[in-house]
Design a protein around this motif. Sequence first.
Motif, short mmCIF file in Angstrom:
data_model
loop_
_atom_site.label_atom_id
_atom_site.label_comp_id
_atom_site.label_asym_id
_atom_site.label_seq_id
_atom_site.Cartn_x
_atom_site.Cartn_y
_atom_site.Cartn_z
N VAL A 16 0.10 21.89 29.99
CA VAL A 16 0.75 22.83 29.08
C VAL A 16 1.14 22.10 27.81
N TYR A 17 0.92 22.73 26.67
CA TYR A 17 1.22 22.12 25.37
C TYR A 17 2.18 23.03 24.59
N LEU A 18 3.12 22.40 23.89
CA LEU A 18 4.15 23.14 23.15
C LEU A 18 3.88 23.09 21.66
N THR A 19 4.15 24.20 21.00
CA THR A 19 4.01 24.30 19.55
C THR A 19 5.23 25.00 18.97
N ASP A 20 5.73 24.50 17.87
CA ASP A 20 6.82 25.17 17.15
C ASP A 20 6.27 25.69 15.84
N VAL A 21 6.63 26.92 15.48
CA VAL A 21 6.13 27.55 14.27
C VAL A 21 7.18 27.47 13.17
N ASP A 32 1.34 15.60 26.77
CA ASP A 32 2.12 14.66 25.96
C ASP A 32 1.86 14.81 24.46
N VAL A 33 1.19 15.87 24.06
CA VAL A 33 0.91 16.12 22.65
C VAL A 33 1.70 17.35 22.21
N LEU A 34 2.42 17.22 21.10
CA LEU A 34 3.22 18.33 20.55
C LEU A 34 2.70 18.69 19.17
N SER A 35 2.95 19.94 18.77
CA SER A 35 2.41 20.40 17.50
C SER A 35 3.42 21.26 16.75
#
Length: 527
Positions: free
Chosen positions: A298-303, A446-449
């Motif tokens: 699962v990868y997390l992104t903040d807009v 371990d990758v965030l965007s």
Amino acid sequence: MSANIPASDSDYGSDFSLEEENLVIELLDGIKPIAIETQPASKVNQQPTVGIATPLLPEKRSYDDAYLRDASDRRAASMGQARTPASMRANISRAALHESWQMASMPLDGIDYPDLSRALSDLQPRNTAATSANESADDNLRKTQSPVERFRSFPRRPLTVTDLSSGAWCELQYWYTLTTLPGGKKTRTAAMRGGTKVHQTLEDQVHTTVQVQITSKEEAFALRLWNIIQGLRTLRDTGFTRELEVWGNVKGHFVNGVIDEISFTNPNAEFGQDLGSQDQKAQQSSIKTYFESNQRQVYLTDVKTRGSATLPSGAAVRPAKVQLFLYHRLLSDMAAAKLDFAAVFKRYGLRADVRFSDAFMAEIGSLHDEVFYDADSDMDSSASQSNPSGSASAEQGRYPDSSPNLEPTMTSSPDLIRYRTLRQIVPLLQSELQTTFPQGSKSMGDVLSVQYRHRSDGHIIGNQVFPVDSDALNKYLTYNLAWWQGQREPDGVAIEEAYKCRTCEFAESCQWRKDKEAEFLSSRSSK
């Protein structure tokens, strides 16, 4: 499935000041619940785009408020096309998330009225000397309290991810916000309204939010739990979801937040592979290794929204990094079954065994079929499911840190309705977490965007991608929490970050800024 959502915004304001409203709420604390109609708000489906890797978080700085931008605070003016039950999402207005009101007076002609006598008497002119003495005592008390005691202790809302990450921009600005602005909230600007509109549009693409009436704060919180359950199911079904609420313990403090985007798609697969190769050790060829390597992460992104078409850099990215680091830590702990739900209920002053109203259960049942048993099903199974303590114990082996801590409740006669209390929802939520994150915290990428969109029309400007850095987060939290705990004064910005002052509403009165200017002029004159 379709849903009818009447508009509930009022054209009328309130003659009460914020302090007077808070006083009335405190005096009426207890409630005979009032049904609160909700405002529509919806959710989103956009694939994250690839971007640039940015430097890691420096060891520095501070904080800000702004409650989680939760789905309940997002309000849609109209309803889009209704979606399948898998994407239906219950919602309530922001007011319904506060403690419900209880009527204090005796019924009159079948109608209950709140007892406002004490509140109204407090609005009358008071003895000036006594008032001054009380205000002086209050001022002295506030001076001895730490910010977390003064602004984020029960019954006020807990610390949020935004509280902790805002200091990475300017602690002093946030201190002024908390102490001088109504409700401790930033003044709404045209830019902020534009950003909210973009987020609302994105939300509408994922979930159709339907109106649900509530009669207690327990029901209000139950909606939040059901929305998490629905979000996890949507993630598994579509590979993407938005607005997932999380809770957890951060260095001894209860913290709450809402994640903008969660996806099974790596925002930058090439960057993720490079990162993995750096830390990867020689692996033995085995069936276990094969299957673990093929589990989805699962990868997390903040807009974030911007008025310009360029990406920020340097210190301007720091708050977003802290925010995502915190989201990653909180969700990782929930995935690893470390969240103590008893502590969550206690922090919000919730009663885990209060039964929800039949009207509420009917509305939730219309969204989630599993709320109702099949009439032909085994009643013994029904009895075990309707017994909260039985449900909790069934999950005890997998979730030793949560359900067992909930105090036992009285058993009730079995019926055809599941999940009548907060306690009964917990095992279902835990099961959904385990299904979504089968490897616990290892299911977290371990990758965030950070995805930047233009606030005019919401088009994507670009992404910035970076790895999780637990050490950097720990250093930041140690420094930032020292201010929240009253161990030091809030910091202003460094001189090289003075550009932040150009958009700060407190710039003219900021003593830190004045001192820095005097210091700069003094150093120039001495040369």
